[in-house]
Design a protein around this motif. Structure first.
Motif, PDB file in Angstrom:
ATOM      1  N   GLU A 151       0.827  -1.207   0.000  1.00  0.00           N
ATOM      2  CA  GLU A 151       0.000   0.000   0.000  1.00  0.00           C
ATOM      3  C   GLU A 151       0.863   1.261   0.000  1.00  0.00           C
ATOM      4  O   GLU A 151       0.506   2.257  -0.603  1.00  0.00           O
ATOM      5  CB  GLU A 151      -0.933   0.014   1.218  1.00  0.00           C
ATOM      6  CG  GLU A 151      -2.001  -1.050   1.193  1.00  0.00           C
ATOM      7  CD  GLU A 151      -3.090  -0.771   0.176  1.00  0.00           C
ATOM      8  OE1 GLU A 151      -3.398   0.399  -0.066  1.00  0.00           O
ATOM      9  OE2 GLU A 151      -3.607  -1.749  -0.392  1.00  0.00           O
ATOM     10  N   ASP A 152       2.016   1.220   0.660  1.00  0.00           N
ATOM     11  CA  ASP A 152       2.910   2.375   0.710  1.00  0.00           C
ATOM     12  C   ASP A 152       3.498   2.703  -0.661  1.00  0.00           C
ATOM     13  O   ASP A 152       3.900   3.824  -0.917  1.00  0.00           O
ATOM     14  CB  ASP A 152       4.050   2.144   1.699  1.00  0.00           C
ATOM     15  CG  ASP A 152       3.559   2.125   3.136  1.00  0.00           C
ATOM     16  OD1 ASP A 152       2.455   2.637   3.402  1.00  0.00           O
ATOM     17  OD2 ASP A 152       4.291   1.577   3.983  1.00  0.00           O
ATOM     18  N   ASN A 153       3.558   1.728  -1.556  1.00  0.00           N
ATOM     19  CA  ASN A 153       4.126   1.929  -2.879  1.00  0.00           C
ATOM     20  C   ASN A 153       3.138   2.521  -3.880  1.00  0.00           C
ATOM     21  O   ASN A 153       3.512   2.813  -5.007  1.00  0.00           O
ATOM     22  CB  ASN A 153       4.653   0.603  -3.440  1.00  0.00           C
ATOM     23  CG  ASN A 153       5.843   0.106  -2.651  1.00  0.00           C
ATOM     24  OD1 ASN A 153       6.612   0.888  -2.102  1.00  0.00           O
ATOM     25  ND2 ASN A 153       5.988  -1.194  -2.584  1.00  0.00           N
ATOM     26  N   LEU A 154       1.884   2.701  -3.473  1.00  0.00           N
ATOM     27  CA  LEU A 154       0.876   3.243  -4.378  1.00  0.00           C
ATOM     28  C   LEU A 154       0.942   4.763  -4.431  1.00  0.00           C
ATOM     29  O   LEU A 154       1.250   5.425  -3.444  1.00  0.00           O
ATOM     30  CB  LEU A 154      -0.529   2.837  -3.915  1.00  0.00           C
ATOM     31  CG  LEU A 154      -0.853   1.351  -3.940  1.00  0.00           C
ATOM     32  CD1 LEU A 154      -2.234   1.117  -3.355  1.00  0.00           C
ATOM     33  CD2 LEU A 154      -0.768   0.809  -5.346  1.00  0.00           C
ATOM     34  N   SER A 155       0.615   5.316  -5.593  1.00  0.00           N
ATOM     35  CA  SER A 155       0.506   6.765  -5.703  1.00  0.00           C
ATOM     36  C   SER A 155      -0.795   7.212  -5.036  1.00  0.00           C
ATOM     37  O   SER A 155      -1.681   6.400  -4.764  1.00  0.00           O
ATOM     38  CB  SER A 155       0.490   7.178  -7.183  1.00  0.00           C
ATOM     39  OG  SER A 155      -0.714   6.761  -7.786  1.00  0.00           O
ATOM     40  N   MET A 156      -0.941   8.508  -4.797  1.00  0.00           N
ATOM     41  CA  MET A 156      -2.162   9.036  -4.190  1.00  0.00           C
ATOM     42  C   MET A 156      -3.369   8.734  -5.073  1.00  0.00           C
ATOM     43  O   MET A 156      -4.441   8.373  -4.587  1.00  0.00           O
ATOM     44  CB  MET A 156      -2.044  10.546  -3.950  1.00  0.00           C
ATOM     45  CG  MET A 156      -3.192  11.101  -3.155  1.00  0.00           C
ATOM     46  SD  MET A 156      -3.374  10.351  -1.517  1.00  0.00           S
ATOM     47  CE  MET A 156      -2.060  11.144  -0.656  1.00  0.00           C
ATOM     48  N   GLU A 157      -3.185   8.807  -6.369  1.00  0.00           N
ATOM     49  CA  GLU A 157      -4.277   8.516  -7.305  1.00  0.00           C
ATOM     50  C   GLU A 157      -4.715   7.060  -7.209  1.00  0.00           C
ATOM     51  O   GLU A 157      -5.909   6.749  -7.197  1.00  0.00           O
ATOM     52  CB  GLU A 157      -3.829   8.834  -8.736  1.00  0.00           C
ATOM     53  CG  GLU A 157      -4.900   8.588  -9.775  1.00  0.00           C
ATOM     54  CD  GLU A 157      -4.414   8.913 -11.163  1.00  0.00           C
ATOM     55  OE1 GLU A 157      -3.831   8.014 -11.797  1.00  0.00           O
ATOM     56  OE2 GLU A 157      -4.595  10.070 -11.592  1.00  0.00           O
ATOM     57  N   GLU A 158      -3.757   6.145  -7.099  1.00  0.00           N
ATOM     58  CA  GLU A 158      -4.092   4.724  -6.970  1.00  0.00           C
ATOM     59  C   GLU A 158      -4.790   4.433  -5.648  1.00  0.00           C
ATOM     60  O   GLU A 158      -5.706   3.622  -5.586  1.00  0.00           O
ATOM     61  CB  GLU A 158      -2.837   3.875  -7.086  1.00  0.00           C
ATOM     62  CG  GLU A 158      -2.252   3.860  -8.485  1.00  0.00           C
ATOM     63  CD  GLU A 158      -0.884   3.216  -8.528  1.00  0.00           C
ATOM     64  OE1 GLU A 158      -0.614   2.483  -9.494  1.00  0.00           O
ATOM     65  OE2 GLU A 158      -0.066   3.449  -7.602  1.00  0.00           O
ATOM     66  N   LYS A 159      -4.380   5.120  -4.580  1.00  0.00           N
ATOM     67  CA  LYS A 159      -4.999   4.899  -3.271  1.00  0.00           C
ATOM     68  C   LYS A 159      -6.449   5.371  -3.256  1.00  0.00           C
ATOM     69  O   LYS A 159      -7.288   4.756  -2.626  1.00  0.00           O
ATOM     70  CB  LYS A 159      -4.211   5.620  -2.177  1.00  0.00           C
ATOM     71  CG  LYS A 159      -2.883   4.979  -1.869  1.00  0.00           C
ATOM     72  CD  LYS A 159      -2.145   5.745  -0.808  1.00  0.00           C
ATOM     73  CE  LYS A 159      -0.782   5.152  -0.526  1.00  0.00           C
ATOM     74  NZ  LYS A 159      -0.043   5.907   0.468  1.00  0.00           N
TER      75      LYS A 159
END
Length: 83
Positions: free
Chosen positions: A72-80
């Motif tokens: 989850e930490d590797n996701l961009s803000m858009e992906e989150k």
């Protein structure tokens, strides 16, 4: 059931949300193995599966290390925000 043409609305809406379909499907050089990505529990975490055509058996080829928080930490803000 009568046959009908496939429309652009059909294409845009299929598969319905929640379907767990294989992605990134590839054949091995000898055409005996198919590999694909799929999420076994419909999360962002996907596993690499293999399917042996000769034996008709599916198996997990590779899987994440199990640390979902790190993923989850590797996701961009858009992906989150899109999930």
């Amino acid at each position: 059931m009568p046959q009908r043409s496939i429309t652009s609305k059909d294409i845009a809406s299929l598969p319905p949300p929640g379907f767990n379909l294989a992605e990134s499907i590839r054949f091995s050089p000898d055409d005996n193995l198919i590999t694909y990505l799929r999420s076994p529990n419909q999360t962002l975490s996907r596993q690499l599966y293999g399917y042996n055509i000769q034996t008709d058996k599916e198996f997990i080829y590779a899987e994440p290390d199990g640390n979902n928080e790190q993923a989850e930490d590797n996701l961009s803000m858009e992906e989150k925000t899109s999930t």
